[in-house]
Design a protein around this motif. Structure first.
Motif, short mmCIF file in Angstrom:
data_model
loop_
_atom_site.label_atom_id
_atom_site.label_comp_id
_atom_site.label_asym_id
_atom_site.label_seq_id
_atom_site.Cartn_x
_atom_site.Cartn_y
_atom_site.Cartn_z
N ARG A 36 -36.13 57.05 -52.72
CA ARG A 36 -35.30 56.64 -51.59
C ARG A 36 -36.15 56.39 -50.34
O ARG A 36 -35.75 56.68 -49.22
CB ARG A 36 -34.19 57.65 -51.29
N ARG A 37 -37.34 55.82 -50.55
CA ARG A 37 -38.19 55.42 -49.43
C ARG A 37 -39.00 54.20 -49.85
O ARG A 37 -39.22 53.96 -51.04
CB ARG A 37 -39.11 56.56 -48.97
N ALA A 87 -39.11 53.40 -56.03
CA ALA A 87 -38.52 53.28 -54.71
C ALA A 87 -37.07 53.76 -54.71
O ALA A 87 -36.62 54.42 -53.77
CB ALA A 87 -38.59 51.82 -54.24
N GLN A 92 -35.29 47.59 -42.26
CA GLN A 92 -34.32 48.67 -42.46
C GLN A 92 -33.15 48.53 -41.49
O GLN A 92 -31.99 48.77 -41.86
CB GLN A 92 -35.01 50.01 -42.29
N SER A 151 -39.57 48.71 -40.38
CA SER A 151 -38.52 49.29 -39.53
C SER A 151 -37.45 48.26 -39.21
O SER A 151 -36.25 48.56 -39.23
CB SER A 151 -39.14 49.83 -38.24
N THR A 164 -29.19 55.37 -53.71
CA THR A 164 -29.79 54.05 -53.58
C THR A 164 -28.86 53.03 -54.22
O THR A 164 -28.72 52.97 -55.45
CB THR A 164 -31.17 54.00 -54.27
N GLN A 210 -45.57 48.57 -40.55
CA GLN A 210 -44.49 49.51 -40.27
C GLN A 210 -43.44 48.92 -39.34
O GLN A 210 -42.25 49.19 -39.48
CB GLN A 210 -45.06 50.80 -39.64
#
Length: 676
Positions: free
Chosen positions: A346-347, A342, A413, A410, A389, A406
């Motif tokens: 970077r996701r 991860a 984040q 979201s 990161t 999701q």
């Protein structure tokens, strides 16, 4: 009968005489209501507007027969200049034959206004009809099943089927009726729903509203807004009727705004990345996740993708009643681990799995132990700042709670964006320290090898790693064989201070090599150069020149510019500070003067030059630190020079030391070769 007796009466009174019904008397209430009509005129002339109403015939009948007549709720449109209220009003008229005191007969008219009673009765009829129609509409909706409408008895139990409820929840009528509907409510919401609904029924509240989760026929839960009201017959509640509306999207939007507002509030006065992540982790649990841990990556700038990842856990929160991992734990993870992946990609790394069956190696070894047996999903979320990161967040959900999706990722984040500023500052600080340390270490040269002299140097950065200092040391041999020692400190604790420090150090080295002159004169030229080239800069410095004059004896020439005094420790342990040759710090006076002091150095004695990080402690007087140094140096006087320096650093530098420390120690040997 005397007509004057009617003057104070609260009702209207009129008396007419004779067959023409001439107006003989009106009281004040009548005149105020119908206007002041002229007395003595026939009724038909006094009230020409009533010619077609048939009222005059009533007067004729009553006078002729003597039988009284009553007219109720008679509408009359009042329209005359002195009328207090125009428009249609309602009156009750009582018409009877009467004889007055002079013996003449006539007709007595008594008038009572009933506008309010008539209007109220009409309003009641309208409201009754509206309620009847409303109930019919609701029952039509229930029968048609076009809405999720339900009806309960006065005690709150469901008494009618609801096709809408059955369609959404999958409950049959047998499962739904009575209190069976509660089984479709989310287990975490049942207690609150039952308590509030029971109170509304007991207190016969005029309106009940609540939002809770209902189990869907297709599985999972969604939020529904419930609105209900009692149906009354007078003061008696005969039933309750309510609706359920799907508000999942609205609830998600409101939750997002509420969590972002909370995140902003808890991080408003927080600047440290670890404290920021800890505050955000506490917001995430339990609203978004049942477990959450946050990691800082202290080597974010130095680590290459695909290599071992060092992650420092700075926060760990679990839902109430569940064990969690300790904070402040460092993990070293292999390059193939999900957390490292991860960070490199970077996701997010997202996994949904059967309860209690997470994929192998999904989490760090000790983190896997705090996943509950019914965990159903995990997300590993990198916090990326300027392409790097800087932190990682691990969140999981348990039980029959919907898995993280999701929408939750979201929102996570968006919450973690609050940490971007302090994390960005931390990365910038790391970059600054990386450059400053590289610059400082490039200047930490080894001392020269001088016959008859032992020289040791030490440099210790701040233990708190919070600042970059401007401390330096240097030692070198001049062309005439003299040895130069220097320590100094440029004001400031940042990269510019470190850069200026390197330039001042190199400038001093050049001035000392340029010509043979007293140390005070060298500092004067350095001071002048500093004030010319660095207008806002100040610095402290000790410059020493050690000359080998006669066998077994060395001569010390030194100057001190605003710096802690050199310490001389004799071979027998006697320690004293050298206070001669003192002058103000560099960069302070426009016409600087710096003096030079001279002292003999005997074999076995130790000269110590040091920066203030060795003696200063927060909240303590500098004199206490100097006394402590003097005692410790005296106790270590007979130790080898390298051990002497290590003993001082070990005893005097505390765990909370927040300043850099540089020192240079020089000791003439007891046995040494002849001088030049």
């Amino acid at each position: 009968m005397r007509l004057e007796m009617f003057d104070p009466a609260p009702i209207g009174v009129v008396f007419t005489q004779g067959a023409e019904h001439r107006l003989a008397y009106t009281n004040a209430v009548y005149r105020k209501t119908f206007g002041d009509r002229p007395l003595g005129r026939p009724l038909r002339l006094a009230f020409p507007d009533l010619e077609q109403s048939g009222y005059f015939d009533i007067f004729d009948r009553v006078l002729a027969t003597g039988r009284a007549e009553v007219l109720t709720a008679v509408p009359i449109d009042l329209d005359f200049p002195d009328s207090a209220q125009e428009g249609t009003r309602y009156f009750t008229f009582s018409v009877s034959r009467a004889t007055v005191s002079d013996g003449s007969q006539g007709v007595l008219l008594v008038v009572v206004e009933t506008t309010e009673q008539v209007t109220a009765a009409r309003r009641i009829r309208v409201l009754s009809e509206e309620r009847r129609r409303a109930l019919l509409r609701y029952r039509s909706l229930v029968r048609a099943g076009s809405e999720m409408v339900w009806v309960t008895g006065p005690q709150g139990g469901v008494i009618e089927p609801s096709p809408g409820w059955e369609r959404v929840t999958g409950q049959s009528w047998e499962e739904f009726k009575g209190d069976g509907w509660i089984a479709a409510v989310h287990p975490d919401d049942r207690a609150a729903v039952t308590e509030r609904w029971g109170r509304a029924v007991r207190e016969m509240q005029p309106h009940f509203t609540q939002t809770y989760r209902l189990r869907l026929a297709a599985g999972g839960y969604r939020h529904f807004a419930v609105d209900a009201a009692p149906v009354r017959d007078g003061d008696t509640v005969i039933e309750w009727i309510g609706t359920c509306r799907d508000v999942e999207r609205e609830w998600q939007d409101a939750r997002r705004e509420e969590l972002l507002t909370r995140a902003t509030a808890v991080t408003a006065d927080t600047a440290r990345p670890d404290e920021m992540l800890a505050a955000l982790t506490a917001v995430i649990v339990p609203d978004l996740a049942d477990n959450c841990a946050s990691y800082l990556l202290p080597q974010a700038l130095h680590r290459r993708p695909g290599t071992t990842l060092t992650a420092e856990r700075v926060a760990a929160v679990t839902r109430e009643g569940r064990p969690g991992p300790p904070t402040h734990h460092t993990e070293r993870l292999g390059p193939g681990s999900p957390l490292a992946r991860a960070a490199d990609l970077r996701r997010p790394v997202h996994a949904v799995f059967p309860p209690g069956s997470p994929p192998p190696d999904l989490l760090p070894p000790d983190a896997a132990t705090w996943l509950t047996p019914d965990a159903n999903s995990v997300v590993l979320l990198p916090v990326v700042v300027d392409g790097t990161t800087a932190a990682l967040v691990v969140a999981s959900v348990d039980g029959d709670r919907p898995p993280l999706g999701q929408a939750e990722i979201s929102l996570l984040q968006a919450l973690l964006e609050r940490a971007h500023t302090p994390l960005g500052h931390a990365l910038e600080y790391q970059r600054t320290r990386q450059v400053a340390f590289a610059l400082q270490h490039s200047l930490l040269t080894e001392p020269p090898d001088v016959p008859g002299l032992g020289i040791a140097v030490r440099y210790r950065p701040s233990a708190s790693a919070a600042e970059v200092g401007g401390d330096w040391y240097d030692s070198f041999v001049l062309r005439d064989g003299a040895t130069v020692l220097t320590v100094g400190d440029v004001a400031g604790h940042d990269l510019p201070a470190a850069v200026t420090m390197s330039q001042v150090r190199n400038m001093l080295r050049g001035l000392a090599l340029d010509r043979e002159e007293p140390t005070g004169e060298i500092l004067r030229r350095l001071d002048t150069s500093l004030q010319t080239l660095y207008l806002e800069c100040t610095a402290t410095c000790v410059l020493a020149r050690v000359e080998h004059r006669t066998p077994g004896h060395f001569e010390l020439h030194y100057s001190v510019a605003g710096h802690p005094p050199p310490l001389l420790v004799e071979a027998d342990g006697t320690a004293r500070f050298l206070h001669e040759g003192r002058s103000p710090m560099l960069g302070l006076l426009p016409d600087p003067r710096h003096s030079t002091a001279v002292r003999t150095l005997l074999p076995g004695s130790t000269l110590l030059l040091y920066t203030d990080g060795l003696v200063e402690r927060r909240g303590e007087d500098l004199t206490d630190g100097l006394d402590r140094l003097c005692r410790q140096a005296s106790a270590a006087a007979r130790r080898p020079l390298e051990s002497f320096c290590d003993d001082l650093l070990g005893e005097l530098l505390t765990a909370g030391n927040d300043d850099d420390t540089a020192l240079v120690a020089l000791r003439p040997s007891v046995s040494h070769p002849s001088g030049p």
